[in-house]
Write a protein that holds these residues in place. Structure first.
Motif, PDB file in Angstrom:
ATOM      1  N   ALA A  26       0.839  -1.195   0.000  1.00 47.58           N
ATOM      2  CA  ALA A  26       0.000   0.000   0.000  1.00 47.58           C
ATOM      3  C   ALA A  26       0.874   1.244   0.000  1.00 47.58           C
ATOM      4  O   ALA A  26       2.005   1.215   0.486  1.00 47.58           O
ATOM      5  CB  ALA A  26      -0.909   0.002   1.225  1.00 47.58           C
ATOM      6  N   SER A  68      -9.991  -3.083  -0.012  1.00 45.93           N
ATOM      7  CA  SER A  68      -9.143  -1.992  -0.516  1.00 45.93           C
ATOM      8  C   SER A  68      -9.941  -1.007  -1.354  1.00 45.93           C
ATOM      9  O   SER A  68      -9.696   0.208  -1.307  1.00 45.93           O
ATOM     10  CB  SER A  68      -8.001  -2.559  -1.356  1.00 45.93           C
ATOM     11  OG  SER A  68      -7.071  -3.244  -0.563  1.00 45.93           O
ATOM     12  N   ASN A 109      -4.343   1.512   3.996  1.00 50.86           N
ATOM     13  CA  ASN A 109      -5.262   0.391   3.843  1.00 50.86           C
ATOM     14  C   ASN A 109      -5.676   0.176   2.391  1.00 50.86           C
ATOM     15  O   ASN A 109      -6.550  -0.656   2.117  1.00 50.86           O
ATOM     16  CB  ASN A 109      -6.514   0.587   4.708  1.00 50.86           C
ATOM     17  CG  ASN A 109      -6.289   0.177   6.151  1.00 50.86           C
ATOM     18  OD1 ASN A 109      -5.371  -0.582   6.448  1.00 50.86           O
ATOM     19  ND2 ASN A 109      -7.102   0.683   7.048  1.00 50.86           N
ATOM     20  N   PHE A 110      -5.050   0.912   1.477  1.00 54.11           N
ATOM     21  CA  PHE A 110      -5.334   0.685   0.055  1.00 54.11           C
ATOM     22  C   PHE A 110      -4.306  -0.299  -0.505  1.00 54.11           C
ATOM     23  O   PHE A 110      -3.325   0.074  -1.144  1.00 54.11           O
ATOM     24  CB  PHE A 110      -5.317   2.005  -0.718  1.00 54.11           C
ATOM     25  CG  PHE A 110      -5.621   1.835  -2.182  1.00 54.11           C
ATOM     26  CD1 PHE A 110      -6.833   1.309  -2.603  1.00 54.11           C
ATOM     27  CD2 PHE A 110      -4.689   2.179  -3.155  1.00 54.11           C
ATOM     28  CE1 PHE A 110      -7.107   1.132  -3.948  1.00 54.11           C
ATOM     29  CE2 PHE A 110      -4.949   2.019  -4.496  1.00 54.11           C
ATOM     30  CZ  PHE A 110      -6.162   1.490  -4.893  1.00 54.11           C
ATOM     31  N   ASP A 111      -4.522  -1.572  -0.239  1.00 54.62           N
ATOM     32  CA  ASP A 111      -3.601  -2.602  -0.711  1.00 54.62           C
ATOM     33  C   ASP A 111      -3.779  -2.850  -2.198  1.00 54.62           C
ATOM     34  O   ASP A 111      -4.902  -3.100  -2.672  1.00 54.62           O
ATOM     35  CB  ASP A 111      -3.839  -3.916   0.039  1.00 54.62           C
ATOM     36  CG  ASP A 111      -3.134  -3.967   1.377  1.00 54.62           C
ATOM     37  OD1 ASP A 111      -2.486  -2.976   1.742  1.00 54.62           O
ATOM     38  OD2 ASP A 111      -3.235  -5.013   2.057  1.00 54.62           O
TER      39      ASP A 111
END
Length: 636
Positions: free
Chosen positions: A409, A462, A487-489
């Motif tokens: 991320a 995500s 948390n944006f994988d």
């Protein structure tokens, strides 16, 4: 000439003005210096905050200074001390040296204190000349909180002298109790499991506050390294300041953890919270930003009753160390206190040497300005290093034959940290400071084994980064500001598209809100559609694998590899072995087409330098965004 606060001017016989100051989430920021970009800055640093502290002490006879936790980790100076110099018994940690120089009255522990291990924490705080407290982290649990064996003292009663409006001195007893999020047991499981436990914040307060009052505290201040969240108490609550303020006997709540500002509009609309006046359940509260950006200040008017004191008036405020101007420049509002800089000058210079060591080269720039809207080189290189490392670690194991994926991320992607908070590494030599810039946290590598259904759920989680977009409409805001970039994988090794016309399956905190929602489409492994029963190994970090962020397939039960190395060390070793790396993004994800639809997103002004490289997006400048950001338009 120093202007008196109205409380000081109005205080009569048997009345006194007490000023309570807060720093929070310092994260080892002492100098006004960005070690990631290797340049001075005016927006951070305890040495700058100390100027406000000195001014307030000069304004008021009666003043106390508290820190609300997360002081030991957070920038390359912290890493240098932990990984290079180390902490032996009797050593002084630079943030403790600086805090001693400023003259704190007490501090509580934050969750990030434990990123380097329990022994490191205890050796570091041993040098503090002020009490370090926390009531809800314990070595052994008793039948109730007051029977626990706490890691550090749960509270302290500060015996001070107040000068009333007539110039007469009287004693006051200020009770101070500390708390941290129970989630630290998940976030730092590898350091804490089997060694300590953490209780619920509100449960702990209800048990200990009556004890503090029985010991004669006139007022009770809660140093709560926890944010302002849900209004109602929930067991194990991470951001528990609202129900905590409702606990009888607590008079003042100092908050933190969220890197936000209170009083301030970020908390409007929460039951029990007056975001303009700075109260929670009518009690004064404050959250002083992060990295020394602001000093939180609570002014109390106290009246003497019998042998004690009661609060008859209060005000909450913030004092910033800098101002961001309309032209994106920054104006410093204070200058650094020299004695604070001098207290850590040696460690500052050693940190500069540490961050400037070259470990390899990159054939193309590494930047994160577009990391939330397109596959990105700063995320790609992290994913590549994790794949390289985990493939070697799993060789010869029963998991070796499974498809290996990598989740990474963008950590530095603007948001609440401002328009300068992006990775921006030019082509050429890569130094340790650049690797620290790519990967901010001292996480260790983990690998999890997941099904195709869990993989899809992971990506749906995500995809909560984005607002729902109505097809055929123009200039809708793309990013959900409540969704943190970490948390944006992005998961490398599979291809997929994100359909923005669909609702999100999860809310920003990971709660399932629409089980049937499906934003992830065309999920494929080497051209083959991914089915629910397929199995994969995903390289990630200990935070995510252990449940951080509440991702499907990553709750601690799916871990198959607990590596001893940090993700940063793996990136350094990968770059050193490759010699020269190619960070070009492979564009394995993109938005599903929506003809006739445009969206807007804000990023740092330096993004203009890389606009011609965004061949995977139909993107154009769209003017200025708020607070120094620049705005772009994407045609979907």
């Amino acid at each position: 000439m120093i202007a008196l606060h109205p409380f000081s001017a109005k205080a009569a016989v048997n009345q006194a003005h007490l000023r309570l100051m807060e720093t929070t989430d310092l994260h080892v920021h002492i100098y006004p210096y960005d070690y990631y970009s290797d340049r001075p800055v005016d927006t951070v640093g305890l040495a700058r905050t100390a100027a406000h502290i000195a001014e307030i002490r000069a304004e008021a006879t009666n003043a106390l200074l508290f820190d609300n936790g997360d002081f030991l980790q957070g920038n390359p100076m912290g890493d240098y001390i932990a990984y290079e110099r180390g902490m032996k018994d009797g050593d002084m940690h630079p943030i403790i040296q600086a805090m001693n120089a400023v003259g704190f009255d007490a501090s509580t522990l934050g969750n990030h204190e434990f990123n380097y291990g329990l022994d490191f924490v205890m050796r570091s705080i041993a040098g503090a000349v002020f009490p370090v407290i926390s009531a809800n982290i314990v070595r052994t649990l008793g039948a109730r909180p007051t029977e626990d064996s706490t890691l550090v003292p749960p509270y302290v009663i500060l015996e001070r002298t107040l000068i009333d409006g007539a110039g007469v001195a009287y004693p006051i007893r200020v009770g101070v109790i500390g708390f941290m999020p129970p989630q630290v047991m998940t976030w730092d499981r590898r350091h804490l499991e089997g060694k300590v436990a953490v209780r619920d914040i509100v449960e702990t307060a209800r048990a200990w506050v009556p004890v503090i009052k029985q010991e004669g505290a006139d007022i009770v201040v809660a140093l709560n390294h926890s944010g302002i969240g849900e209004a109602d108490h929930v067991e194990g609550q991470e951001n528990a300041s609202v129900p905590l303020a409702a606990v009888e006997g607590i008079d003042v709540v100092m908050t933190g953890h969220q890197h936000l500002f209170f009083p301030g509009p970020a908390f409007e609309g929460i039951a029990g919270v007056d975001a303009e006046r700075g109260t929670i359940h009518g009690k004064p509260a404050v959250m002083g930003g992060f990295w020394g950006s602001h000093l939180g200040l609570i002014d109390l008017m106290l009246e003497r009753t019998g042998d004690g004191w009661r609060i008859i008036g209060h005000e909450s405020a913030l004092r910033a160390i800098s101002r961001r101007n309309d032209d994106r420049t920054v104006t410093p509002l204070v200058t650094s206190e020299r004695h604070v800089l001098d207290s850590v000058a040696r460690e500052h210079n050693e940190t500069l040497s540490y961050i400037r060591r070259a470990v390899g080269r990159t054939s193309a720039p590494l930047y994160s300005y577009f990391a939330l809207v397109a596959d990105d080189p700063s995320v790609q290189i992290v994913a590549n290093a994790q794949l390289w490392y985990v493939a070697e670690m799993l060789a010869g194991t029963p998991h070796a034959g499974l498809p290996l994926l990598s989740a990474a991320a963008p950590f530095k992607a603007g948001g609440r940290s401002g328009p300068d908070y992006y990775t921006d590494v030019p082509a050429g030599d890569i130094a340790i400071m650049h690797v620290a810039d790519l990967y901010l946290f001292p996480n260790t590598v983990r690998a999890v084994r997941v099904t195709g259904a869990q993989l899809r759920g992971w990506l749906e989680r995500s995809a909560g980064m984005f607002n729902r977009i109505v097809p055929g409409t123009q200039d809708q805001v793309l990013l959900n500001p409540d969704f943190p970039s970490y948390n944006f994988d992005v998961i490398d090794g599979v291809d997929y598209r994100i359909d923005l016309s669909q609702p999100s399956r999860f809310d920003p905190k990971g709660k399932l809100v629409d089980p049937g929602a499906a934003r992830i489409v065309d999920l494929a492994l080497k051209g083959r559609a991914v089915t629910d029963d397929m199995e994969f190994v995903v390289a990630t970090n200990n935070y995510r694998a252990g449940g951080g962020g509440d991702f499907p397939g990553a709750d601690g039960s799916t871990i198959i590899l607990e590596a001893p190395d940090t993700n940063r060390d793996v990136i350094v070793r990968y770059i050193a072995e490759q010699g020269t790396i190619d960070p070009t993004a492979d564009n394995n994800w993109r938005f599903a087409p929506m003809p006739g639809t445009t969206v807007l997103f804000d990023t740092g002004p330096r993004a203009m330098a890389y606009l011609d490289q965004m061949t995977a997006l139909d993107v154009e400048p769209a003017g200025d965004g708020p607070d120094g950001f620049i705005r772009f338009r994407i045609a979907l």
